[in-house]
Design an enzyme around this catalytic site. Structure first.
Site, PDB file in Angstrom:
ATOM      1  N   ASP A  43      -3.027   9.419   3.720  1.00 26.62           N
ATOM      2  CA  ASP A  43      -2.365   9.823   2.481  1.00 26.62           C
ATOM      3  C   ASP A  43      -0.916   9.333   2.460  1.00 26.62           C
ATOM      4  O   ASP A  43      -0.447   8.778   1.461  1.00 26.62           O
ATOM      5  CB  ASP A  43      -2.424  11.343   2.351  1.00 26.62           C
ATOM      6  N   GLU A 115      -8.738   7.941   2.064  1.00 24.86           N
ATOM      7  CA  GLU A 115      -7.490   8.122   2.810  1.00 24.86           C
ATOM      8  C   GLU A 115      -7.743   8.108   4.310  1.00 24.86           C
ATOM      9  O   GLU A 115      -6.930   7.581   5.081  1.00 24.86           O
ATOM     10  CB  GLU A 115      -6.812   9.416   2.382  1.00 24.86           C
TER      11      GLU A 115
END
Length: 225
Positions: A43, A115
């Site tokens: 992320d 992610e």
């Protein structure tokens, strides 16, 4: 579960460490060794890579607009779309309950998997290779961006709409929270003076539910204008 070699083909990166790839494709419902930590890393990397790409691509766009464009590109909705393009749902390792409830199609689970892959690539190959892969995945979206278009989120657009007409700000109320702690659904209502009744929407977080409710209000306002 489908062969993880297919994941490598689809994402354009071959993992030398198959255990790292397996971890990236493992949901917390399946094992205590799962993709949550590497997803956290991915992320942060994704935000950095996209921020740099936008900074270089649009030298005349201010910080506020760059932030809004980045938020659009790294949103759960966009990441889930990327995951669908890679058919990641086929490769996810899910617990029985999660799988039976359609976890392989759940947007938040798919977004987390993207992610996690970013974080895993970084851990194995370093930042430059990671950046190259992310930019390749997002290239069609980056090329098609129009910085002059409005990338403001629905809540901001609704607030500005009301302020421009000297109307009171919207009132958001949490109506209900349902589901287990790790898989909650939030239902939020949004009331404004220009509409006779409130509008409700749901999301995987209160913020997402508020955004969805604001979007519904904006659509309702278009119909009465």
């Amino acid at each position: 579960m489908a062969s993880l070699d297919e994941v490598c083909q689809k994402i354009g990166y071959h993992f030398k460490d198959s255990e790292l790839l397996t971890m990236a494709m493992t949901h917390r419902s399946f094992s205590a060794v799962n993709n949550e930590r590497v997803e956290f890393l991915g992320d942060s990397l994704l935000n950095m890579i996209i921020a740099e790409a936008l900074y270089l691509r649009f030298p005349d766009v201010d910080e506020g607009d760059l932030s809004r464009i980045r938020a659009l590109l790294v949103s759960g909705k966009t990441l889930a779309t990327v995951a669908v393009e890679f058919e990641l749902g086929r490769f996810l390792r899910l617990g029985a309950g999660e799988k039976n409830s359609g976890g392989q199609r759940r947007a938040s689970t798919l977004a987390d998997a993207v992610e996690a892959l970013i974080g895993a690539i970084y851990l194995e190959a370093g930042f430059e290779v990671c950046r190259e892969r992310v930019l390749a995945w997002f290239a069609p979206r980056l090329v098609s961006l129009n910085p002059d278009a409005s990338h403001k989120d629905p809540k901001t657009r609704l607030q500005e709409f009301l302020q421009g007409r000297k109307q009171p700000l919207p009132d958001y109320q949490l109506v209900e929270t349902a589901g287990a702690d790790h898989q909650q659904t939030f239902i939020v209502s949004c009331s404004i003076s220009l509409l006779k009744s409130s509008v409700s929407a749901s999301g995987s977080s209160r913020r997402k539910a508020e955004q969805a409710a604001a979007e519904k209000v904006l659509l309702a306002l278009k119909e009465i204008e």
